[in-house]
Write an enzyme that holds these catalytic residues in place. Structure first.
Site, PDB file in Angstrom:
ATOM      1  CG  PHE A 122       6.807  -6.205   3.291  1.00 30.09           C
ATOM      2  CD1 PHE A 122       6.038  -6.936   2.397  1.00 30.09           C
ATOM      3  CD2 PHE A 122       6.796  -4.813   3.199  1.00 30.09           C
ATOM      4  CE1 PHE A 122       5.259  -6.291   1.431  1.00 30.09           C
ATOM      5  CE2 PHE A 122       6.025  -4.165   2.238  1.00 30.09           C
ATOM      6  CZ  PHE A 122       5.257  -4.913   1.351  1.00 30.09           C
ATOM      7  CG  LEU A 124       7.531  -1.781  -1.463  1.00 24.78           C
ATOM      8  CD1 LEU A 124       7.375  -2.554  -2.766  1.00 24.78           C
ATOM      9  CD2 LEU A 124       6.135  -1.413  -0.928  1.00 24.78           C
ATOM     10  CD  GLU A 126      14.328  -0.456  -4.943  1.00 26.37           C
ATOM     11  OE1 GLU A 126      14.589   0.441  -5.774  1.00 26.37           O
ATOM     12  OE2 GLU A 126      14.141  -1.644  -5.243  1.00 26.37           O
ATOM     13  CB  ILE A 156      14.815  -4.247   5.304  1.00 21.68           C
ATOM     14  CG1 ILE A 156      14.832  -3.764   3.842  1.00 21.68           C
ATOM     15  CG2 ILE A 156      14.134  -5.604   5.448  1.00 21.68           C
ATOM     16  CD1 ILE A 156      13.463  -3.401   3.261  1.00 21.68           C
ATOM     17  NE  ARG A 267       6.196  16.854  40.874  1.00 26.81           N
ATOM     18  CZ  ARG A 267       7.328  17.224  41.430  1.00 26.81           C
ATOM     19  NH1 ARG A 267       7.957  16.417  42.284  1.00 26.81           N
ATOM     20  NH2 ARG A 267       7.858  18.388  41.132  1.00 26.81           N
ATOM     21  N   GLY A 339       9.757  18.124  34.269  1.00 25.50           N
ATOM     22  CA  GLY A 339      11.193  17.981  33.987  1.00 25.50           C
ATOM     23  C   GLY A 339      11.684  16.542  33.983  1.00 25.50           C
ATOM     24  CD  GLU A 362       4.009  -2.414   7.897  1.00 22.90           C
ATOM     25  OE1 GLU A 362       2.791  -2.601   7.754  1.00 22.90           O
ATOM     26  OE2 GLU A 362       4.781  -3.289   8.327  1.00 22.90           O
TER      27      GLU A 362
HETATM   28  N1  COS Z   1      -5.211  -3.585  -2.614  1.00 21.86           N
HETATM   29  C1  COS Z   1      -5.384  -4.026  -3.880  1.00 21.86           C
HETATM   30  N2  COS Z   1      -5.045  -3.312  -4.965  1.00 21.86           N
HETATM   31  C2  COS Z   1      -4.520  -2.094  -4.770  1.00 21.86           C
HETATM   32  C3  COS Z   1      -4.302  -1.565  -3.481  1.00 21.86           C
HETATM   33  C4  COS Z   1      -4.690  -2.361  -2.383  1.00 21.86           C
HETATM   34  N3  COS Z   1      -4.539  -1.918  -1.140  1.00 21.86           N
HETATM   35  N4  COS Z   1      -3.779  -0.334  -3.597  1.00 21.86           N
HETATM   36  C5  COS Z   1      -3.641  -0.088  -4.897  1.00 21.86           C
HETATM   37  N5  COS Z   1      -4.097  -1.155  -5.604  1.00 21.86           N
HETATM   38  C6  COS Z   1      -4.168  -1.277  -7.053  1.00 21.86           C
HETATM   39  C7  COS Z   1      -5.147  -0.281  -7.633  1.00 21.86           C
HETATM   40  O1  COS Z   1      -6.472  -0.809  -7.646  1.00 21.86           O
HETATM   41  C8  COS Z   1      -4.622  -0.074  -9.029  1.00 21.86           C
HETATM   42  O2  COS Z   1      -5.010  -1.175  -9.825  1.00 21.86           O
HETATM   43  P1  COS Z   1      -5.534  -0.959 -11.347  1.00 21.86           P
HETATM   44  O3  COS Z   1      -4.396  -0.295 -12.081  1.00 21.86           O
HETATM   45  O4  COS Z   1      -5.818  -2.338 -11.828  1.00 21.86           O
HETATM   46  O5  COS Z   1      -6.726  -0.074 -11.238  1.00 21.86           O
HETATM   47  C9  COS Z   1      -3.111  -0.152  -8.825  1.00 21.86           C
HETATM   48  O6  COS Z   1      -2.911  -0.927  -7.624  1.00 21.86           O
HETATM   49  C10 COS Z   1      -2.453   1.188  -8.675  1.00 21.86           C
HETATM   50  O7  COS Z   1      -3.094   1.863  -7.610  1.00 21.86           O
HETATM   51  P2  COS Z   1      -2.948   3.444  -7.394  1.00 21.86           P
HETATM   52  O8  COS Z   1      -3.209   4.127  -8.700  1.00 21.86           O
HETATM   53  O9  COS Z   1      -3.778   3.843  -6.220  1.00 21.86           O
HETATM   54  O10 COS Z   1      -1.390   3.579  -7.074  1.00 21.86           O
HETATM   55  P3  COS Z   1      -0.514   4.839  -6.752  1.00 21.86           P
HETATM   56  O11 COS Z   1       0.758   4.712  -7.484  1.00 21.86           O
HETATM   57  O12 COS Z   1      -1.315   6.084  -6.904  1.00 21.86           O
HETATM   58  O13 COS Z   1      -0.126   4.611  -5.204  1.00 21.86           O
HETATM   59  C11 COS Z   1      -0.205   4.935  -2.839  1.00 21.86           C
HETATM   60  C12 COS Z   1      -0.967   4.850  -4.196  1.00 21.86           C
HETATM   61  C13 COS Z   1       0.600   6.210  -2.675  1.00 21.86           C
HETATM   62  C14 COS Z   1      -1.315   4.921  -1.822  1.00 21.86           C
HETATM   63  C15 COS Z   1       0.723   3.710  -2.677  1.00 21.86           C
HETATM   64  O14 COS Z   1       1.822   3.794  -3.545  1.00 21.86           O
HETATM   65  C16 COS Z   1       1.236   3.564  -1.262  1.00 21.86           C
HETATM   66  O15 COS Z   1       0.546   3.039  -0.392  1.00 21.86           O
HETATM   67  N6  COS Z   1       2.488   4.028  -1.005  1.00 21.86           N
HETATM   68  C17 COS Z   1       3.124   3.883   0.272  1.00 21.86           C
HETATM   69  C18 COS Z   1       3.913   2.658   0.301  1.00 21.86           C
HETATM   70  C19 COS Z   1       4.331   2.315   1.682  1.00 21.86           C
HETATM   71  O16 COS Z   1       3.533   2.122   2.576  1.00 21.86           O
HETATM   72  N7  COS Z   1       5.652   2.236   1.868  1.00 21.86           N
HETATM   73  C20 COS Z   1       6.201   1.807   3.077  1.00 21.86           C
HETATM   74  C21 COS Z   1       6.769   0.451   2.801  1.00 21.86           C
HETATM   75  S1  COS Z   1       6.860  -0.589   4.150  1.00 21.86           S
HETATM   76  S2  COS Z   1       7.920   0.317   5.502  1.00 21.86           S
END
Ligand code: COS
Length: 378
Positions: A122, A124, A126, A156, A267, A339, A362
């Site tokens: 997966f 995502l 960067e 990743i 222990r 220790g 995540e």
């Molecule tokens: N399921 C469905 N839709 C979702 C969703 C979910 N879990 N989370 C967000 N959305 C949708 C929202 O409903 C919104 O849709 P609309 O514009 O149609 O209303 C849109 O996506 C944007 O959502 P939101 O405004 O909450 O986005 P933000 O940019 O504020 O982001 C966080 C919110 C920070 C919570 C999100 O970016 C996040 O989870 N970041 C962490 C990412 C992560 O886990 N990275 C690790 C990667 S894997 S190691």
């Protein structure tokens, strides 16, 4: 409310428990020390059909529900969090295609992933897009029936050993998070390359790599779902992925608790086992209660996921509580060992290092709180 596991869930949990105890536990310290991807036990996991857990049989998966998948992640993490991470993130990789791919894509790509022939990734994160997952710099530009992808990803999981990569890039940068699109990419695609692997504090037997793609031509038919919907797809995939992460944290915490219980009973100081001291008993009691609470939240999120309802809040609560528990319990387990706990003679220092990542990947603990607060306050 029925808290008991089904016969199938129990069977698979016991099978994974036996595999973990007999085959993973003996190598866990060595693969951590040598930073070695455990090819031999990963092959065994393929034979045991673990790489297809919670993936429908019609796409070559081994079936089972999300609870079963969580149980497997937990059992592996009890002895080695790296094995749990390898499995969990692989399943998260498949989910992009399973949840949002076309029927043709599911039939073409999932069977090889579900058998473990091609490990899934997966992709995502960067360098400039971690918590702010919408700030992607990777670009995809449409050209006829193809997209030309340029950019790179970091951190990743399974990156260096992957076969199929679900890659999220910007195809319409002006639309920000509504301009993100997912693609299925085969490792053999010209222009695709795997970069360096990270030298990590914990989960050292899992491979965490950078991947790069330069002028990589991907057929438009490999697009996941609709153009511009990638952010929502990725967030939904992460919702179920976070259950695997929570289960991993529960497993690490349980492993550390088990080790601590055995140690304090054995222990002896001041002529009696240290478990006879009330101060120690209270620590053990708190640790046991914390682990059980985290487990219940995790199983509940998993069970809800199988009902098809949105589980963003429940998964975030489970991951937050389980990760915090894993950190807390493993630190206490090291403390209870004194220790010797600070050395590699016992597994608790490894559990402590492994626990830390569950508070980060995540979605960090802070992101979990953002998701929970967003839901509670809406
Ligand atoms: N399921 C469905 N839709 C979702 C969703 C979910 N879990 N989370 C967000 N959305 C949708 C929202 O409903 C919104 O849709 P609309 O514009 O149609 O209303 C849109 O996506 C944007 O959502 P939101 O405004 O909450 O986005 P933000 O940019 O504020 O982001 C966080 C919110 C920070 C919570 C999100 O970016 C996040 O989870 N970041 C962490 C990412 C992560 O886990 N990275 C690790 C990667 S894997 S190691």
């Amino acid at each position: 409310m029925d808290f008991s596991l089904t016969e199938e869930q129990t069977l698979i949990r016991d099978m994974v428990r036996e595999f973990a105890e007999k085959e993973v536990k003996p190598i866990a310290a060595e693969i951590d020390r040598n930073h070695r991807f455990p090819v031999e036990t990963v092959e065994r996991m393929k034979e045991l059909d673990l790489f297809g857990l919670s993936i429908p049989e019609e796409y070559g998966g081994s079936g089972g529900d999300t609870v079963t998948y969580a149980l497997a992640c937990e059992e592996l993490a009890k002895v080695c969090a790296s094995h749990s991470a390898i499995l969990s993130v692989h399943i998260t990789g498949i989910k992009s295609v399973l949840l949002f791919g076309t029927e043709e894509q599911k039939r073409k790509y999932i069977p090889d992933m579900a058998s473990g022939k091609k490990i899934a990734c997966f992709c995502l994160t960067e360098p400039g897009a971690g918590t702010d997952a919408s700030a992607l710099q990777s670009r995809g530009v449409r050209q006829g029936d193809t997209y030309i992808l340029n950019g790179s990803k970091i951190f990743i999981t399974n990156g260096g050993v992957g076969g199929t990569y679900c890659l999220y890039v910007m195809t319409q940068p002006e639309k920000k998070l509504k301009g993100i699109t997912g693609f299925i990419v085969d490792r053999e695609t010209p222009g695709f390359a795997v970069g360096q692997s990270e030298d990590k504090m914990g989960i050292r037997a899992s491979v965490t790599s950078e991947i790069m793609y330069r002028d990589m031509v991907v057929p438009a038919e490999n697009m996941i779902g609709a153009e511009g919907e990638g952010f929502k797809y990725a967030m939904k995939v992460l919702d179920s992925g976070r259950i695997g992460m929570a289960a991993q944290a529960v497993g690490i915490a349980q492993g550390a608790l088990d080790a601590a219980v055995a140690y304090v009973k054995d222990r002896t100081q001041f002529g009696k086992p240290i478990a006879a001291n009330q101060g120690i008993q209270w620590m053990i009691a708190e640790m046991a209660a914390q682990v059980e609470a985290a487990r219940l939240l995790t199983y509940r999120a998993a069970a809800l996921n199988d009902q098809g309802v949105r589980i963003s809040k429940e998964a975030a609560m489970a991951k937050l509580v389980a990760a915090t528990t894993a950190m807390d319990v493993t630190v206490k387990a090291v403390q209870l060992h004194g220790g010797i706990g600070y050395t590699k003679a016992y597994p608790v220092e490894r559990f402590m290092r492994d626990a830390k990542i569950t508070e980060i990947y995540e979605g960090t603990n802070e992101v979990m709180k953002m998701v929970i607060a967003g839901s509670v306050l809406s």
